[in-house]
Design a protein around this motif. Structure first.
Motif, PDB file in Angstrom:
ATOM      1  N   SER A 114       0.860  -1.180   0.000  1.00  0.00           N
ATOM      2  CA  SER A 114       0.000   0.000   0.000  1.00  0.00           C
ATOM      3  C   SER A 114       0.898   1.232   0.000  1.00  0.00           C
ATOM      4  O   SER A 114       1.661   1.447   0.935  1.00  0.00           O
ATOM      5  N   ILE A 115       0.815   2.000  -1.067  1.00  0.00           N
ATOM      6  CA  ILE A 115       1.593   3.228  -1.159  1.00  0.00           C
ATOM      7  C   ILE A 115       0.636   4.395  -0.952  1.00  0.00           C
ATOM      8  O   ILE A 115      -0.354   4.541  -1.664  1.00  0.00           O
ATOM      9  N   VAL A 116       0.951   5.199   0.047  1.00  0.00           N
ATOM     10  CA  VAL A 116       0.120   6.351   0.383  1.00  0.00           C
ATOM     11  C   VAL A 116       0.998   7.599   0.329  1.00  0.00           C
ATOM     12  O   VAL A 116       2.026   7.668   1.006  1.00  0.00           O
ATOM     13  N   TYR A 117       0.609   8.546  -0.484  1.00  0.00           N
ATOM     14  CA  TYR A 117       1.336   9.803  -0.626  1.00  0.00           C
ATOM     15  C   TYR A 117       0.672  10.835   0.274  1.00  0.00           C
ATOM     16  O   TYR A 117      -0.546  11.025   0.213  1.00  0.00           O
ATOM     17  N   LEU A 118       1.460  11.478   1.119  1.00  0.00           N
ATOM     18  CA  LEU A 118       0.939  12.510   2.018  1.00  0.00           C
ATOM     19  C   LEU A 118       1.386  13.869   1.506  1.00  0.00           C
ATOM     20  O   LEU A 118       2.556  14.062   1.182  1.00  0.00           O
ATOM     21  N   GLU A 119       0.435  14.807   1.465  1.00  0.00           N
ATOM     22  CA  GLU A 119       0.775  16.149   1.000  1.00  0.00           C
ATOM     23  C   GLU A 119       0.055  17.203   1.833  1.00  0.00           C
ATOM     24  O   GLU A 119      -1.086  17.007   2.247  1.00  0.00           O
ATOM     25  N   PRO A 120       0.755  18.296   2.097  1.00  0.00           N
ATOM     26  CA  PRO A 120       0.117  19.370   2.873  1.00  0.00           C
ATOM     27  C   PRO A 120      -0.932  20.093   2.039  1.00  0.00           C
ATOM     28  O   PRO A 120      -0.828  20.179   0.816  1.00  0.00           O
ATOM     29  N   SER A 121      -1.941  20.593   2.720  1.00  0.00           N
ATOM     30  CA  SER A 121      -2.961  21.403   2.057  1.00  0.00           C
ATOM     31  C   SER A 121      -3.378  22.499   3.032  1.00  0.00           C
ATOM     32  O   SER A 121      -2.984  22.487   4.201  1.00  0.00           O
ATOM     33  N   SER A 122      -4.201  23.405   2.586  1.00  0.00           N
ATOM     34  CA  SER A 122      -4.651  24.495   3.456  1.00  0.00           C
ATOM     35  C   SER A 122      -5.531  23.991   4.594  1.00  0.00           C
ATOM     36  O   SER A 122      -5.698  24.671   5.602  1.00  0.00           O
ATOM     37  N   THR A 123      -6.087  22.787   4.453  1.00  0.00           N
ATOM     38  CA  THR A 123      -6.947  22.226   5.500  1.00  0.00           C
ATOM     39  C   THR A 123      -6.258  21.122   6.307  1.00  0.00           C
ATOM     40  O   THR A 123      -6.894  20.442   7.085  1.00  0.00           O
ATOM     41  N   GLY A 124      -4.969  20.950   6.089  1.00  0.00           N
ATOM     42  CA  GLY A 124      -4.225  19.898   6.798  1.00  0.00           C
ATOM     43  C   GLY A 124      -3.590  18.937   5.812  1.00  0.00           C
ATOM     44  O   GLY A 124      -3.588  19.169   4.606  1.00  0.00           O
ATOM     45  N   VAL A 125      -3.069  17.857   6.305  1.00  0.00           N
ATOM     46  CA  VAL A 125      -2.399  16.869   5.452  1.00  0.00           C
ATOM     47  C   VAL A 125      -3.445  15.995   4.767  1.00  0.00           C
ATOM     48  O   VAL A 125      -4.376  15.510   5.409  1.00  0.00           O
ATOM     49  N   LYS A 126      -3.270  15.820   3.469  1.00  0.00           N
ATOM     50  CA  LYS A 126      -4.165  14.943   2.706  1.00  0.00           C
ATOM     51  C   LYS A 126      -3.394  13.701   2.295  1.00  0.00           C
ATOM     52  O   LYS A 126      -2.213  13.765   1.973  1.00  0.00           O
ATOM     53  N   SER A 127      -4.087  12.579   2.290  1.00  0.00           N
ATOM     54  CA  SER A 127      -3.464  11.326   1.862  1.00  0.00           C
ATOM     55  C   SER A 127      -4.064  10.894   0.533  1.00  0.00           C
ATOM     56  O   SER A 127      -5.245  11.115   0.277  1.00  0.00           O
ATOM     57  N   ARG A 128      -3.209  10.301  -0.288  1.00  0.00           N
ATOM     58  CA  ARG A 128      -3.651   9.831  -1.594  1.00  0.00           C
ATOM     59  C   ARG A 128      -3.040   8.451  -1.822  1.00  0.00           C
ATOM     60  O   ARG A 128      -1.828   8.286  -1.789  1.00  0.00           O
TER      61      ARG A 128
END
Length: 147
Positions: free
Chosen positions: A106-120
């Motif tokens: 399972s590969i999950v990419y985490l990225e910052p956003s204006s509402t917090g960290v989003k996972s993809r």
């Protein structure tokens, strides 16, 4: 005790470089684990790309009771895992290697956003290819550098 097989001498962790001493706990944990989760942040730091791909094999061939949570920026490590998935579906794995299916990873990419960290989640197919594009440049730099 660590041994330098080339020179047939015993060495300490400080003699082999910081990368080896940092990855050693992951190696030992993957061998002796009796269950649970083994977490490691950037096991690829300060090690040669050849060692980074070996870490990919360690993670895929470790003790079946071991589950891993690995945070990495290593294209080498990820590419080795993708290669083992492809070799598994093509029946081309090296001798004595366990098969690796896309559902095992399972590969999950985490990225910052204006509402917090989003996972993809980035899915993998049976050919060891990503089904979705990587965000924020990962894996695209390679293509750009080769052109």
């Amino acid at each position: 005790t660590l041994c330098d097989n080339r020179n047939a001498i015993e060495v300490t962790g400080s003699d082999v470089g910081v990368g080896v001493s940092q990855v050693l706990p992951l190696v030992v944990s993957s061998i002796v684990s009796t269950g649970g989760l083994i977490a490691c942040e950037q096991p690829e730091l300060h090690v040669h790309p050849r060692v980074q791909v070996a870490i990919g094999d360690l993670l895929t061939q470790a003790n079946e009771k071991a589950n891993f949570l690995i945070e990495t920026h290593s294209e080498h490590l990820i590419l080795r895992i993708l290669r083992r998935i492809r070799q598994s579906s093509d029946d081309e794995l090296p001798e004595n290697f366990k098969k690796l299916n896309p559902k095992d990873v399972s590969i999950v990419y985490l990225e910052p956003s204006s509402t917090g960290v989003k996972s993809r989640r980035i899915h993998i197919d049976d050919d060891g290819e990503f089904k979705e594009r990587w965000p924020m440049g990962f894996f695209s730099e390679r293509r750009e550098e080769l052109m």
